[in-house]
Design a protein around this motif. Sequence first.
Motif, PDB file in Angstrom:
ATOM      1  N   GLY A   9      26.006  94.651  47.922  1.00  0.00           N
ATOM      2  CA  GLY A   9      26.679  95.618  48.341  1.00  0.00           C
ATOM      3  C   GLY A   9      28.084  95.435  47.366  1.00  0.00           C
ATOM      4  N   GLU A  83      29.675  94.815  51.567  1.00  0.00           N
ATOM      5  CA  GLU A  83      30.847  95.254  51.027  1.00  0.00           C
ATOM      6  C   GLU A  83      31.099  93.385  50.243  1.00  0.00           C
ATOM      7  OE1 GLU A  83      32.104  92.334  55.160  1.00  0.00           O
ATOM      8  OE2 GLU A  83      32.826  93.980  54.873  1.00  0.00           O
ATOM      9  N   ASN A  84      31.595  92.936  50.519  1.00  0.00           N
ATOM     10  CA  ASN A  84      31.903  91.270  48.890  1.00  0.00           C
ATOM     11  C   ASN A  84      30.996  91.552  48.247  1.00  0.00           C
ATOM     12  OD1 ASN A  84      34.007  90.803  51.012  1.00  0.00           O
ATOM     13  ND2 ASN A  84      32.217  89.780  52.093  1.00  0.00           N
ATOM     14  N   LEU A  85      30.780  92.521  47.362  1.00  0.00           N
ATOM     15  CA  LEU A  85      30.409  92.625  46.498  1.00  0.00           C
ATOM     16  C   LEU A  85      31.192  92.126  44.704  1.00  0.00           C
ATOM     17  CD1 LEU A  85      29.169  95.810  45.057  1.00  0.00           C
ATOM     18  CD2 LEU A  85      27.966  94.563  46.040  1.00  0.00           C
ATOM     19  N   LYS A  86      30.452  90.971  44.611  1.00  0.00           N
ATOM     20  CA  LYS A  86      31.018  90.349  43.290  1.00  0.00           C
ATOM     21  C   LYS A  86      29.620  89.705  42.460  1.00  0.00           C
ATOM     22  CE  LYS A  86      30.600  85.876  46.047  1.00  0.00           C
ATOM     23  NZ  LYS A  86      30.840  84.201  46.457  1.00  0.00           N
ATOM     24  N   ILE A  87      29.981  89.250  41.541  1.00  0.00           N
ATOM     25  CA  ILE A  87      28.719  89.048  39.905  1.00  0.00           C
ATOM     26  C   ILE A  87      28.755  87.412  39.590  1.00  0.00           C
ATOM     27  CG2 ILE A  87      28.632  89.220  37.472  1.00  0.00           C
ATOM     28  CD1 ILE A  87      29.091  91.863  38.301  1.00  0.00           C
ATOM     29  N   GLU A  88      28.368  86.625  39.982  1.00  0.00           N
ATOM     30  CA  GLU A  88      28.594  85.364  39.857  1.00  0.00           C
ATOM     31  C   GLU A  88      27.269  84.864  38.625  1.00  0.00           C
ATOM     32  OE1 GLU A  88      28.820  83.012  42.795  1.00  0.00           O
ATOM     33  OE2 GLU A  88      31.271  83.196  43.187  1.00  0.00           O
ATOM     34  N   ASN A  89      27.669  84.457  37.517  1.00  0.00           N
ATOM     35  CA  ASN A  89      26.333  84.012  37.435  1.00  0.00           C
ATOM     36  C   ASN A  89      24.912  84.607  36.643  1.00  0.00           C
ATOM     37  OD1 ASN A  89      27.569  81.404  36.847  1.00  0.00           O
ATOM     38  ND2 ASN A  89      26.470  80.392  39.589  1.00  0.00           N
ATOM     39  N   THR A  95      27.731  91.377  50.643  1.00  0.00           N
ATOM     40  CA  THR A  95      26.913  91.133  52.219  1.00  0.00           C
ATOM     41  C   THR A  95      26.356  92.173  52.607  1.00  0.00           C
ATOM     42  OG1 THR A  95      28.404  89.247  52.085  1.00  0.00           O
ATOM     43  CG2 THR A  95      28.218  89.984  54.425  1.00  0.00           C
ATOM     44  N   PRO A  96      25.398  92.755  53.655  1.00  0.00           N
ATOM     45  CA  PRO A  96      25.293  94.066  54.616  1.00  0.00           C
ATOM     46  C   PRO A  96      26.117  93.749  55.891  1.00  0.00           C
ATOM     47  CG  PRO A  96      23.726  92.515  54.622  1.00  0.00           C
ATOM     48  CD  PRO A  96      24.675  91.192  53.206  1.00  0.00           C
TER      49      PRO A  96
END
Length: 188
Positions: A9, A83-89, A95-96
Amino acid sequence: HYNIICLTGFYTTLLRPQYTAYHMAKQFVISDENVLNDRGFRVMTSGIRLGRFSKNPICLFMHSRPSRWDLKSDSVLAIGTWENLKIENGQLIGTPVFDEGDEFAKRIMDKVEKGIYRMCSPGLEPITTSSDAQYLLPGQRYETVVDSELIEISIADIGSNPNSLALYRVDEKNELVCLSAENITLAV
């Protein structure tokens, strides 16, 4: 008509007086390019386009949505947003946010909170695929999805990507630890 593949999300929801959202503390790994999915191909997280999704970050259950021509009062509608979409590693994490004004969504939220549902699954529209060696992992049977469009993200009972699991804060540093088949331990 979209050719959406379901693998297994970022946007703040608009709150209306009749809409109560439950913001979870749990994050999910939505996609992980470091592993093959159970269908024998890989999705590059860096190639997932989030633009359209960020305008309507829909959370479904099991990729179910009613046909626009066959909307019944008992149809399963969206259960929330992300919400709080991010790309890491190489992982897409989010977060739903569940719609607490919807009884079905509350039941799914409860099962997520209890750890019964721990997986999610992105609905992706493939744009570009490649069989170039730089994108292949050992044992891969099909081309890698290099570029794709994120359409929706579903809470799922069994996801296609083995790492698409809920994340939990478990150590004294309050750092996220990813659950996988190799490192799950049960708390008694």
